[in-house]
Design an enzyme around this catalytic site. Sequence first.
Site, PDB file in Angstrom:
ATOM      1  N   THR A 555      -5.877   4.920   6.493  1.00  0.00           N
ATOM      2  CA  THR A 555      -6.343   3.936   5.510  1.00  0.00           C
ATOM      3  C   THR A 555      -5.246   3.775   4.455  1.00  0.00           C
ATOM      4  OG1 THR A 555      -7.212   5.516   3.897  1.00  0.00           O
ATOM      5  CG2 THR A 555      -8.647   4.962   5.748  1.00  0.00           C
ATOM      6  N   LYS A 579       0.395   5.849   2.106  1.00  0.00           N
ATOM      7  CA  LYS A 579       1.580   6.285   1.351  1.00  0.00           C
ATOM      8  C   LYS A 579       1.237   6.832  -0.028  1.00  0.00           C
ATOM      9  CE  LYS A 579       4.173   2.349   2.149  1.00  0.00           C
ATOM     10  NZ  LYS A 579       3.705   1.866   3.365  1.00  0.00           N
ATOM     11  N   VAL A 609       7.337   5.787   6.163  1.00  0.00           N
ATOM     12  CA  VAL A 609       8.629   5.097   6.111  1.00  0.00           C
ATOM     13  C   VAL A 609       8.997   4.650   7.525  1.00  0.00           C
ATOM     14  CG1 VAL A 609      11.068   5.305   5.509  1.00  0.00           C
ATOM     15  CG2 VAL A 609       9.365   6.610   4.220  1.00  0.00           C
ATOM     16  N   LYS A 682       8.870   3.864  -0.498  1.00  0.00           N
ATOM     17  CA  LYS A 682       9.455   4.473   0.703  1.00  0.00           C
ATOM     18  C   LYS A 682      10.729   5.247   0.374  1.00  0.00           C
ATOM     19  CE  LYS A 682       7.525   1.051   3.839  1.00  0.00           C
ATOM     20  NZ  LYS A 682       7.767  -0.151   4.620  1.00  0.00           N
ATOM     21  N   GLY A 797       4.018  -2.962  12.298  1.00  0.00           N
ATOM     22  CA  GLY A 797       3.208  -3.357  13.459  1.00  0.00           C
ATOM     23  C   GLY A 797       2.239  -2.244  13.819  1.00  0.00           C
TER      24      GLY A 797
END
Length: 815
Positions: A555, A579, A609, A682, A797
Amino acid sequence: MNVLKFGGTSVGSAKNINKVISILDNYSQNNRVICVVSAIGGITDKLLKAADMAQRKNRDYILEYEAIAEKHHSILLELIPSGNETISTHLSNKLQDLRSLLDGIFLINELSPKTSDKLVSFGELLSAFIIAETMKNRGLDCIRKNSQELMVTNSNFTKAEVQYQQTNTNIKSYFSEAKEQITILPGFISKSTNGELTTLGRGGSDFTAAIVAAALKVNSLEIWTDVSGMYTTNPKLVKQAFPIENLSYQEAMELSHFGAKVLYPPTVQPVLNLNIPIHIKNTLKPNAIGTKISNDFIDNSATPVKGISNIDNIALLTLQGNGMVGIPGFSKRLFESLAQEMINIIFITQASSEHSICFGIDTKDSQLAKSAIDCVFENEISLHKIDPILIETGLSIIALVGDKMKSHQGISGKMFRTLGKNNINIRAIAQGASERNISTVIVEKDVKKALNALHERFFEDKNKQLNVFITGVGNVGERLVEQIKQQRKYLKEQLKINLKVVGLSNSRTMIFNDDGLSLKDWKTELQTGEKATLNGFLERAKDFNLRNSIFVDVTANEDISKLYGAYLKHSIAVVACNKIACSSSFEKYRELKELSLKYNAPFLFETNVGAGLPVIDTLNNLIASGDTITSIQAVLSGSLNFVFNNFDDTTKFHDVVKQAQKEGYTEPDPRIDLSGVDVARKILILARESGTEMNLEDMENDSFLTPANLESNSVDDFYKTLIDDEAHFQKLYASAKANDCQLKYVAAFNDGKAKVGLKEIPQGHPFFNLEGKDNIVMFYTQRYPEQPMIIKGAGAGADVTASGLFADIIRTGNK
Ligand code: ADP
Ligand code: ASP
Ligand code: MG
């Protein structure tokens, strides 16, 4: 002559009794047979329960009694459907005697051990009666003999000691005269030299059979039960356990003494010196090989550990104090005081400093033990030479057993490492001088996990089970579940990884199965699952307490990321594509890293990342192998790459961003991507993983957006400002074109500083030809000072992100 013993389940229903009869019929064709039977399964417990109720003046003992009576009547009726007046009247009379005894207990409000023995003996007497009468009724040459007339004991009610001389004489003389092909003997029950009814201890029918087998020096003793032998560990707790083909007497004794209930511990004793082998066989699967216990086999088992057993309900008592050091006789007084109270000691350890002695007993004896010991050491306690005894309860003993363990080093190391890895705390350790046994005391709630982990370590060496709990089954989560479903077979066969999805949740519902969800129709199953809560999911994962548990967060939810610590503290690994945790405050990030180390639970977030690209793993490997990161240059935003690859003087910036969003390359709020925040997070994570203490605020973000874009207060508003500011974006493009450059959003980490911003990239630079939604990361390190190590490929993706999560799940298994 054959001696066969059938346990509670084997005689627990008419169907099973028919199986027993057919086995006996078969055996008796060639040989005389002695058959020792237990009470019908569960009846001994029910008798004790009824008696306990009666002595507490609880009239419901009558209900228990009625259930007992009904069970016996219905089994008899099923065995002899045509009915037999004499047999059923006899059964009713016997049951009536039982009822009178219970009524008596109720009236006098008391249940002495002597009465208890008299009462439980009904169990075996009744089952032996039903079985023998059925066999006679079917024309078999059968007789029932009351073992109370053969087995002579002392008066230690509930666990009487056998007087072998008298008992052996009785058995020999009875069987030298008996002529019938089959003799049915009730197990477990006996009589004292004073003529009182006694019993041989719970599970004692095995013992009865062994005593008879030894007295008659038969060729073998067969214990028929509901499992196919002595298993590598308790098959009720470990599905992968399997029967052990051969065991020595000593191994069998150790395993049964340490909890392998399939054999009552004293059973081995009578047959050991006579070298009579014991076969453990399964009444429900008579053709299964079972286990042979003897001393005449060549042990070529793959591991020196033959079995793992457990005993629950253990209390650990510790006696300590400076007054004990170097003074002889302490242990003698301690253990004498326990012996006087007939308390059985299961486990002892004493530190070489002699400052403390620690021993394990059954929890039910702990208060009695405490008063006995406090009384014996009253003087020393009052002088503060020793402390009052300490009691800890809720514990279990786990024992590894094997004759060959003594000639192998490192077994205890493996045992402790396996327990430690699974965050199972060891409270005490003991190893007998014979080195046939290593036992540890652990908390009872960890037993199932410990047995499974140890079994996997010692008996399924190449197999590893991973237990996965996935939360978030949107686009990426769904792909992950599908990938797991597809790969499970391959993982099992090729990598020996048994991957089980134990829990699955979306924001509305959750489903669980500790054997692993089938995943066949998981979407429908999930729809009808229980109501999902974040804490509920955590609690279930904790309660299952499975080894190698992994929580997977698919999530972008901040509240879920706040629970990672709680998962790690329970040794549940965390795999996240979310993240938030790793890019929030440095303190939070460090805390999670530390918890991961402390609790031996991997915390992996490779997909934070570059989606499925192995960016973080490569970075970690470089550092672990002693390299130092000097600089990182990267294009880390699939969405920004898509935007700048498609934007030129023939398109409109607004339209390209819209298209990127439509195709799923941006976050739902495209400002997170376009403002550079996502890329900043990132590179922050990479900087932290490189060993730099840094926060998002420390980072330079050179935004290419206009103030109006940045100040927009909704997504719609933002899109409007993009239209208004088209000229600004065209200018950026024109400048790059004039310089023969490509526009790329670059993240850089140099000299402990990180920044993100739009850059004009000249021809020939590795970033220049970056296509579509690809990401690229260049690591400059001490070992790669000029030519960087480059990782490049699709960086967004659902499929690649799911496969990145999948790789992290597998990685947890290798940690
Ligand atoms: P019976 O009534 O036939 O005497 P028990 O219930 O006394 O049977 O013993 C058989 C049970 O012992 C099995 O059903 C199993 O649950 C338990 N057990 C515990 N440890 C082991 C083991 N290592 N191998 C086989 N069975 C075990
Ligand atoms: N019926 C007794 C018990 O349940 C003895 C036995 O089954 O071995 O303990
Ligand atoms: Mg038994």
